[in-house]
Design a protein around this motif. Structure first.
Motif, PDB file in Angstrom:
ATOM      1  N   CYS A 189      47.553  11.853   6.300  1.00  0.00           N
ATOM      2  CA  CYS A 189      46.385  11.086   5.626  1.00  0.00           C
ATOM      3  C   CYS A 189      45.599  10.380   6.581  1.00  0.00           C
ATOM      4  N   ALA A 190      44.350  10.087   6.072  1.00  0.00           N
ATOM      5  CA  ALA A 190      43.571   9.459   6.919  1.00  0.00           C
ATOM      6  C   ALA A 190      43.972   7.880   7.166  1.00  0.00           C
ATOM      7  N   SER A 191      44.066   7.379   8.353  1.00  0.00           N
ATOM      8  CA  SER A 191      44.498   6.056   8.588  1.00  0.00           C
ATOM      9  C   SER A 191      43.362   4.980   8.213  1.00  0.00           C
ATOM     10  N   ASP A 192      43.531   3.654   8.050  1.00  0.00           N
ATOM     11  CA  ASP A 192      42.798   2.780   7.897  1.00  0.00           C
ATOM     12  C   ASP A 192      41.676   2.565   8.977  1.00  0.00           C
ATOM     13  N   ASP A 193      42.064   2.687  10.359  1.00  0.00           N
ATOM     14  CA  ASP A 193      41.366   2.957  11.112  1.00  0.00           C
ATOM     15  C   ASP A 193      40.213   3.949  11.160  1.00  0.00           C
ATOM     16  N   GLU A 194      40.689   5.186  10.823  1.00  0.00           N
ATOM     17  CA  GLU A 194      39.875   6.472  10.767  1.00  0.00           C
ATOM     18  C   GLU A 194      38.915   6.066   9.373  1.00  0.00           C
ATOM     19  N   TRP A 195      39.142   5.583   8.381  1.00  0.00           N
ATOM     20  CA  TRP A 195      38.279   5.311   7.504  1.00  0.00           C
ATOM     21  C   TRP A 195      37.228   4.170   7.970  1.00  0.00           C
ATOM     22  N   ASP A 196      37.698   3.368   8.523  1.00  0.00           N
ATOM     23  CA  ASP A 196      36.771   2.016   9.092  1.00  0.00           C
ATOM     24  C   ASP A 196      35.544   2.723  10.103  1.00  0.00           C
ATOM     25  N   ALA A 197      36.211   3.593  10.890  1.00  0.00           N
ATOM     26  CA  ALA A 197      35.281   4.474  11.805  1.00  0.00           C
ATOM     27  C   ALA A 197      34.438   5.193  11.244  1.00  0.00           C
ATOM     28  N   TYR A 198      34.733   6.051  10.260  1.00  0.00           N
ATOM     29  CA  TYR A 198      33.752   6.566   9.409  1.00  0.00           C
ATOM     30  C   TYR A 198      32.921   6.144   8.610  1.00  0.00           C
ATOM     31  N   GLU A 199      33.282   4.966   7.909  1.00  0.00           N
ATOM     32  CA  GLU A 199      32.225   4.057   6.963  1.00  0.00           C
ATOM     33  C   GLU A 199      31.539   3.446   7.742  1.00  0.00           C
ATOM     34  N   GLY A 200      32.112   2.992   8.868  1.00  0.00           N
ATOM     35  CA  GLY A 200      31.102   2.064   9.808  1.00  0.00           C
ATOM     36  C   GLY A 200      30.055   2.953  10.372  1.00  0.00           C
ATOM     37  N   ARG A 201      30.448   3.906  10.947  1.00  0.00           N
ATOM     38  CA  ARG A 201      29.296   4.932  11.540  1.00  0.00           C
ATOM     39  C   ARG A 201      28.026   5.365  10.151  1.00  0.00           C
ATOM     40  N   TYR A 202      28.670   5.667   9.062  1.00  0.00           N
ATOM     41  CA  TYR A 202      27.878   6.018   8.026  1.00  0.00           C
ATOM     42  C   TYR A 202      26.934   4.862   7.811  1.00  0.00           C
ATOM     43  N   CYS A 203      27.453   3.592   7.498  1.00  0.00           N
ATOM     44  CA  CYS A 203      26.596   2.540   7.379  1.00  0.00           C
ATOM     45  C   CYS A 203      25.571   2.216   8.485  1.00  0.00           C
ATOM     46  N   ALA A 204      26.056   2.084   9.580  1.00  0.00           N
ATOM     47  CA  ALA A 204      25.191   1.809  10.799  1.00  0.00           C
ATOM     48  C   ALA A 204      24.016   2.862  11.113  1.00  0.00           C
ATOM     49  N   ALA A 205      24.334   3.945  10.765  1.00  0.00           N
ATOM     50  CA  ALA A 205      23.319   5.076  10.888  1.00  0.00           C
ATOM     51  C   ALA A 205      22.035   4.685   9.876  1.00  0.00           C
ATOM     52  N   ILE A 206      22.400   4.389   8.626  1.00  0.00           N
ATOM     53  CA  ILE A 206      21.243   4.043   7.627  1.00  0.00           C
ATOM     54  C   ILE A 206      20.914   2.841   8.049  1.00  0.00           C
TER      55      ILE A 206
END
Length: 256
Positions: A189-206
């Motif tokens: 399963c994806a860890s909380d850290d992996e989720w935070d990294a994914y969503e953080g990059r997603y948000c920051a790029a926009i």
């Protein structure tokens, strides 16, 4: 305010992602090793994006790959990255619908589908498709969402009117894989850290894009969308939505 163009939004939002899913390089390496591919194996990656995972796989194993994705920008980037890594002779990319890129008679030693089941249909339909297109003894690596807990009605609304029955649990996903004819070799399963990294990059790029391009007529809608999305993530999504990885085997013989 009109909704931002979906393709434009996702292309910008994933501009700094190595993988288009909540996945770390360390876990990607573990997943690749778990496939245990033989030399010369042919691998299909459905919805490959910029092909970060497929290129890691081709670099790490002596195999060849086919990446399919509808996003032409992603495919162009994947080709350039393959050339940069020096593996372009062992991987090719197609920006076409899967049904057009892969014929009914095509068979592969391995199929990867990292959160792209919708290219075929439901999770169950994608698993059945993969089973039919694998050689006996072939392996599949699927990744898909699951509910970590019962979703709040507000979260379902934030997801665009999703319904609870669109996904099951992590255990439910493994049962669906077995019902499609696979043996389950391993899960993660994806860890909380992996989720935070994914969503953080997603948000920051926009956010960085709209800050740098205020004259873009899509900027206000893009800003509104990403802020609502990130708010839903920190309010509900981080504790509710899981992302599972399933390493599967198409039996080469009858079930014992």
């Amino acid at each position: 305010m009109t909704a931002p163009d979906r393709l434009k939004f996702t292309t910008i939002a994933h501009a700094t992602h190595r993988y288009l899913s909540p996945l770390s390089p360390e876990k990607a390496a573990w997943l690749i090793d778990g496939l245990a591919l033989r030399e010369g194996a042919e691998v299909l990656d459905i919805g490959c994006g910029r092909a970060g995972f497929l290129l890691d796989l081709v670099e790490r194993s002596a195999v060849s790959g086919l990446g399919v994705d509808l996003n032409t920008t992603f495919i162009t980037s994947a080709r350039a990255e393959a050339a940069r890594r020096g593996v372009e002779a062992r991987v090719r990319f197609v920006d076409q619908p899967l049904a057009k890129a892969v014929g009914d008679a095509a068979r592969f030693d391995a199929i990867v589908c990292m959160g792209s089941s919708q290219a075929i249909g439901t999770f169950a339909e994608a698993l059945r498709w993969a089973h039919a297109h694998l050689v006996p003894g072939g392996v599949a690596l699927f990744a898909d969402g699951f509910w970590r807990r019962r979703p709040d009605p507000g979260y379902l609304e934030a997801l665009g009117g999703a319904t609870e029955d669109e996904m099951t649990t992590h255990a439910g996903n493994t049962r669906v894989a077995r019902e499609a004819g696979f043996r389950v070799l391993a899960t993660a399963c994806a860890s909380d850290d992996e989720w935070d990294a994914y969503e953080g990059r997603y948000c920051a790029a926009i956010e960085r894009y709209v800050d740098a391009n205020p004259a873009d007529p899509d900027a206000p809608a893009m800003a509104a969308r990403i802020r609502a999305w990130h708010d839903a993530y920190v309010t509900w999504g981080r504790d509710t939505l899981g992302f599972g990885f399933y390493t599967l085997l198409k039996p080469a013989s009858r079930e014992p």
